[in-house]
Write a protein that holds these residues in place. Sequence first.
Motif, PDB file in Angstrom:
ATOM      1  N   ASP A  69       0.834  -1.209   0.000  1.00 58.35           N
ATOM      2  CA  ASP A  69       0.000   0.000   0.000  1.00 58.35           C
ATOM      3  C   ASP A  69       0.868   1.257   0.000  1.00 58.35           C
ATOM      4  O   ASP A  69       0.583   2.231  -0.703  1.00 58.35           O
ATOM      5  CB  ASP A  69      -0.919   0.005   1.224  1.00 58.35           C
ATOM      6  N   GLU A  70       1.920   1.238   0.807  1.00 59.70           N
ATOM      7  CA  GLU A  70       2.803   2.407   0.868  1.00 59.70           C
ATOM      8  C   GLU A  70       3.540   2.595  -0.448  1.00 59.70           C
ATOM      9  O   GLU A  70       3.836   3.729  -0.849  1.00 59.70           O
ATOM     10  CB  GLU A  70       3.794   2.250   2.021  1.00 59.70           C
ATOM     11  N   ASP A  71       3.828   1.502  -1.132  1.00 59.37           N
ATOM     12  CA  ASP A  71       4.484   1.592  -2.433  1.00 59.37           C
ATOM     13  C   ASP A  71       3.576   2.297  -3.443  1.00 59.37           C
ATOM     14  O   ASP A  71       4.043   3.083  -4.272  1.00 59.37           O
ATOM     15  CB  ASP A  71       4.829   0.185  -2.920  1.00 59.37           C
ATOM     16  N   GLU A  72       2.271   2.046  -3.375  1.00 62.63           N
ATOM     17  CA  GLU A  72       1.331   2.750  -4.244  1.00 62.63           C
ATOM     18  C   GLU A  72       1.293   4.246  -3.922  1.00 62.63           C
ATOM     19  O   GLU A  72       1.193   5.094  -4.818  1.00 62.63           O
ATOM     20  CB  GLU A  72      -0.063   2.157  -4.088  1.00 62.63           C
ATOM     21  N   ILE A  73       1.384   4.576  -2.633  1.00 64.36           N
ATOM     22  CA  ILE A  73       1.397   5.981  -2.233  1.00 64.36           C
ATOM     23  C   ILE A  73       2.638   6.686  -2.780  1.00 64.36           C
ATOM     24  O   ILE A  73       2.575   7.837  -3.237  1.00 64.36           O
ATOM     25  CB  ILE A  73       1.328   6.092  -0.704  1.00 64.36           C
ATOM     26  N   ILE A  74       3.778   6.003  -2.751  1.00 65.23           N
ATOM     27  CA  ILE A  74       5.004   6.587  -3.297  1.00 65.23           C
ATOM     28  C   ILE A  74       4.865   6.822  -4.793  1.00 65.23           C
ATOM     29  O   ILE A  74       5.350   7.835  -5.335  1.00 65.23           O
ATOM     30  CB  ILE A  74       6.206   5.671  -2.987  1.00 65.23           C
ATOM     31  N   GLU A  75       4.187   5.917  -5.487  1.00 65.32           N
ATOM     32  CA  GLU A  75       3.966   6.115  -6.918  1.00 65.32           C
ATOM     33  C   GLU A  75       3.142   7.379  -7.169  1.00 65.32           C
ATOM     34  O   GLU A  75       3.439   8.150  -8.088  1.00 65.32           O
ATOM     35  CB  GLU A  75       3.248   4.897  -7.499  1.00 65.32           C
ATOM     36  N   ARG A  76       2.127   7.612  -6.340  1.00 68.76           N
ATOM     37  CA  ARG A  76       1.350   8.849  -6.480  1.00 68.76           C
ATOM     38  C   ARG A  76       2.211  10.073  -6.191  1.00 68.76           C
ATOM     39  O   ARG A  76       2.067  11.122  -6.834  1.00 68.76           O
ATOM     40  CB  ARG A  76       0.160   8.821  -5.530  1.00 68.76           C
ATOM     41  N   LEU A  77       3.115   9.939  -5.227  1.00 71.97           N
ATOM     42  CA  LEU A  77       3.972  11.062  -4.871  1.00 71.97           C
ATOM     43  C   LEU A  77       4.945  11.386  -6.007  1.00 71.97           C
ATOM     44  O   LEU A  77       5.262  12.560  -6.253  1.00 71.97           O
ATOM     45  CB  LEU A  77       4.740  10.738  -3.587  1.00 71.97           C
ATOM     46  N   ILE A  78       5.418  10.368  -6.708  1.00 71.91           N
ATOM     47  CA  ILE A  78       6.292  10.603  -7.855  1.00 71.91           C
ATOM     48  C   ILE A  78       5.537  11.364  -8.945  1.00 71.91           C
ATOM     49  O   ILE A  78       6.070  12.294  -9.574  1.00 71.91           O
ATOM     50  CB  ILE A  78       6.849   9.264  -8.380  1.00 71.91           C
ATOM     51  N   LEU A  79       4.288  10.991  -9.180  1.00 71.84           N
ATOM     52  CA  LEU A  79       3.473  11.718 -10.159  1.00 71.84           C
ATOM     53  C   LEU A  79       3.244  13.161  -9.715  1.00 71.84           C
ATOM     54  O   LEU A  79       3.250  14.087 -10.546  1.00 71.84           O
ATOM     55  CB  LEU A  79       2.133  11.005 -10.340  1.00 71.84           C
ATOM     56  N   LEU A  80       3.057  13.375  -8.411  1.00 72.94           N
ATOM     57  CA  LEU A  80       2.889  14.733  -7.897  1.00 72.94           C
ATOM     58  C   LEU A  80       4.157  15.555  -8.126  1.00 72.94           C
ATOM     59  O   LEU A  80       4.089  16.741  -8.491  1.00 72.94           O
ATOM     60  CB  LEU A  80       2.538  14.682  -6.410  1.00 72.94           C
TER      61      LEU A  80
END
Length: 413
Positions: free
Chosen positions: A250-261
């Motif tokens: 789940d945290e890995d998915e959050i990091i992916e969103r942060l990279i897009l941000l």
Amino acid sequence: MAGPLARTRELRHRFEAVAHQVRDRLSAHTWSVVQAALAAVLAWTIAGGLIQDHSPFFAPIAAVIALNASGGERGSNAIKLLTGVFIGIGAGELALVVGTGPTLTMAAGTLLAMIVAVAVNAERIVIGQAAASAILTTIFIADGSPGIDRLVDALLGAGVALVFSQLLFPARLVALLRRIEVDALTGMSGMLTGVAEALGEEGDVSSQQMVNRLGDLSGPMAELSRARESSMSTIRLSTIRWGDPQPVLDEDEIIERLILLAESCLFLCRSTAAMGAHERRELVPIVSGMADVLGILADDLSSREAREQAVEQALMTARMYGPGRPDDDQVTQATHLAVEMVATDIMLFAGIRFEEVEEVLQGELEDPLVPHPPGVPWLPWLRWRPRLDRFGRWRPGPPGSGPRRRWRSGPPR
């Protein structure tokens, strides 16, 4: 009089900033340093009691070097260390057999160890450890201990490090990833703040400052990418695989969103740099507002209230700039799109579903639901329980088995 007072205040602010950074470093690394020191003492004690009449210096060295890595990489670091130690000790022993003098023996052992490590395609840490082990082996042979003693010392030191890193004090990988996210958000906020300041200035200096600011995000983005890669290998190679890896996924998915941000923030900065002087000044409160939003998230990433405040302020900032007009030039249209992208990625990072984000931007949904942020499990294998087959023998459950998502601090999404 105002000059000395201003300089005094500036020096005080700098001292406070440095003190704050030192405090953060100590709070982040003190416990890992204490663990390494305890492991060194324990490895020295065990090796000294197991093998008499020799100085077990390899044991504490192996323990400290193996633990000298980020929490999620300490187990694999111990294996790399052992590889280098074995190569170095073997090369050192061979050099002692054929060597004719202490200097030539050390040079031959070091050269041979590094060549072997390079030949097996070892990483830099393994090459360095192989060379260091060969040097220690050739220098300290005067104590009369055979090579097998040094191999046992290295095994004991790495074994103690594995016990510390995998059983006694396993890595709280979700907490480590959360700290990396905070650093990235802080870096993004600082970049946008600097760009907003540059937008209010005149001439070519403004453009040059904005270009220089674009490089400030390279470090945090690289750290995010490394964190995603290492988290997957840590699940495979650590005790986390015994339990429920879902929190890390789940945290890995959050990091992916942060990279897009982060990419959206870069797009916003690049589009504003191409605009005219008058339009730049109009964008100062927009860029500064988005920087404040990221600062809110970084200050309290585990708070639902902070995420709700960030979403509300991001929407207010985006609506302040407006959707743009059809007759706008391409640069202006790109800037409107960039502001909308930053607001969208902030809402997605806060946990709002993608379908709702589109409705919010179109004004069809006024109060989007921001879910509770995921909690941080204290131990990676906390949910793991031994299972018995029909013959009463122990067998581990498959990765991810057992109760899911019960660790969350709030309702599921």
